[in-house]
Design an enzyme around this catalytic site. Structure first.
Site, mmCIF file in Angstrom:
data_model
loop_
_atom_site.group_PDB
_atom_site.id
_atom_site.type_symbol
_atom_site.label_atom_id
_atom_site.label_comp_id
_atom_site.label_asym_id
_atom_site.label_seq_id
_atom_site.Cartn_x
_atom_site.Cartn_y
_atom_site.Cartn_z
ATOM 1 N N ASP A 188 -7.769 15.012 -2.424
ATOM 2 C CA ASP A 188 -6.564 15.074 -1.608
ATOM 3 C C ASP A 188 -5.439 14.286 -2.296
ATOM 4 O O ASP A 188 -5.558 13.076 -2.480
ATOM 5 C CB ASP A 188 -6.904 14.449 -0.242
ATOM 6 N N CYS A 242 -0.650 20.633 1.033
ATOM 7 C CA CYS A 242 -0.769 20.254 -0.388
ATOM 8 C C CYS A 242 -1.687 21.206 -1.153
ATOM 9 O O CYS A 242 -1.222 22.001 -1.971
ATOM 10 C CB CYS A 242 -1.299 18.824 -0.522
ATOM 11 N N ARG A 243 -3.005 21.113 -0.898
ATOM 12 C CA ARG A 243 -3.956 21.836 -1.737
ATOM 13 C C ARG A 243 -4.065 23.327 -1.432
ATOM 14 O O ARG A 243 -3.997 24.163 -2.347
ATOM 15 C CB ARG A 243 -5.347 21.177 -1.624
ATOM 16 N N SER A 244 -4.292 23.678 -0.161
ATOM 17 C CA SER A 244 -4.626 25.089 0.110
ATOM 18 C C SER A 244 -3.455 26.056 -0.101
ATOM 19 O O SER A 244 -3.681 27.158 -0.623
ATOM 20 C CB SER A 244 -5.273 25.268 1.480
ATOM 21 N N CYS A 254 -7.811 23.460 3.452
ATOM 22 C CA CYS A 254 -7.835 22.012 3.195
ATOM 23 C C CYS A 254 -7.616 21.294 4.521
ATOM 24 O O CYS A 254 -7.879 21.867 5.585
ATOM 25 C CB CYS A 254 -6.808 21.622 2.135
ATOM 26 N N ASN A 267 -3.054 21.691 5.135
ATOM 27 C CA ASN A 267 -2.437 22.975 4.780
ATOM 28 C C ASN A 267 -1.001 22.825 4.267
ATOM 29 O O ASN A 267 -0.169 23.717 4.453
ATOM 30 C CB ASN A 267 -2.493 23.970 5.953
HETATM 31 P P1 4NP Z 1 -3.842 18.738 2.161
HETATM 32 O O1 4NP Z 1 -3.272 17.250 2.081
HETATM 33 O O2 4NP Z 1 -5.080 18.670 3.026
HETATM 34 O O3 4NP Z 1 -4.168 19.066 0.745
HETATM 35 O O4 4NP Z 1 -2.735 19.591 2.739
HETATM 36 C C1 4NP Z 1 -2.979 16.481 3.211
HETATM 37 C C2 4NP Z 1 -1.811 16.703 3.889
HETATM 38 C C3 4NP Z 1 -1.489 15.908 4.983
HETATM 39 C C4 4NP Z 1 -2.358 14.907 5.384
HETATM 40 C C5 4NP Z 1 -3.532 14.698 4.699
HETATM 41 C C6 4NP Z 1 -3.851 15.492 3.614
HETATM 42 N N1 4NP Z 1 -2.017 14.080 6.484
HETATM 43 O O5 4NP Z 1 -2.789 13.150 6.793
HETATM 44 O O6 4NP Z 1 -0.997 14.298 7.121
#
Ligand code: 4NP
Length: 161
Positions: free
Chosen positions: A125, A13-15, A8, A11
């Site tokens: 996201d 939240c989703r992955s 994602c 790294n």
């Molecule tokens: P992820 O979510 O891609 O599912 O881990 C996010 C985590 C952090 C951020 C964006 C999306 N960020 O902008 O810090």
């Protein structure tokens, strides 16, 4: 042994949630020895961090303990892993541009086999969302993991590779 990297943006939240769910469901199907899993992000804003507390919580509510430290995807991942399972189109575009020539990894959307997935196949996201968004993401990742594992068991390849 199939090596799978869930990818994602951050790294956190989703992955890591996808990795935790997939590993758990694989174990329940006695397929743990078939897969080696990890997760990574396209950006390293959160390098070394535990998953987001909301991902940890929704996983725990479903009997899954997340244990991961965020890292950025690196060129070598495209040589080490057989599949990169990708959360959305922007991540897919980034990885296509990054993929070294001659590397073996196949890029596939996490929701590739999910009839309920939107046309762009994304797992949205949830970072700027709330607990409900994380619950919805959990359900998507859970359904997608089960579909991927069922395809594997049916020996239908994940891709016309
Ligand atoms: P992820 O979510 O891609 O599912 O881990 C996010 C985590 C952090 C951020 C964006 C999306 N960020 O902008 O810090």
């Amino acid at each position: 042994m199939i090596r799978v990297l869930f990818v994602c943006l951050g790294n956190i939240c989703r992955s890591p949630l996808a990795e935790g769910i997939f590993v758990q469901r694989a174990a329940e199907m006695n397929l743990d020895a078939h897969f080696l899993c990890d997760s990574a992000g396209t950006h390293d804003y959160h390098r070394g961090s535990q998953p987001d507390g909301r991902s940890i919580k929704v996983a725990k509510e479903n009997g899954i303990i997340l244990n991961h430290k965020a890292r950025k995807v690196v060129a070598n991942d495209f040589h080490e892993f057989d599949f990169l399972l990708v959360m959305d189109e922007s991540v897919m575009d980034f990885l296509h541009r990054m993929k070294p020539k001659g590397s073996k990894a196949k890029l596939l959307f996490m929701r590739n086999f999910d009839p309920k997935a939107p046309q762009n196949n994304e797992v949205p996201d949830p970072y700027y969302g709330d607990e409900r968004d994380f619950k919805a993401v959990f359900e998507m990742l859970n359904a997608a993991s089960i579909l991927l594992l069922n395809k594997y068991v049916q020996k239908e390849n994940w891709l016309e590779i």
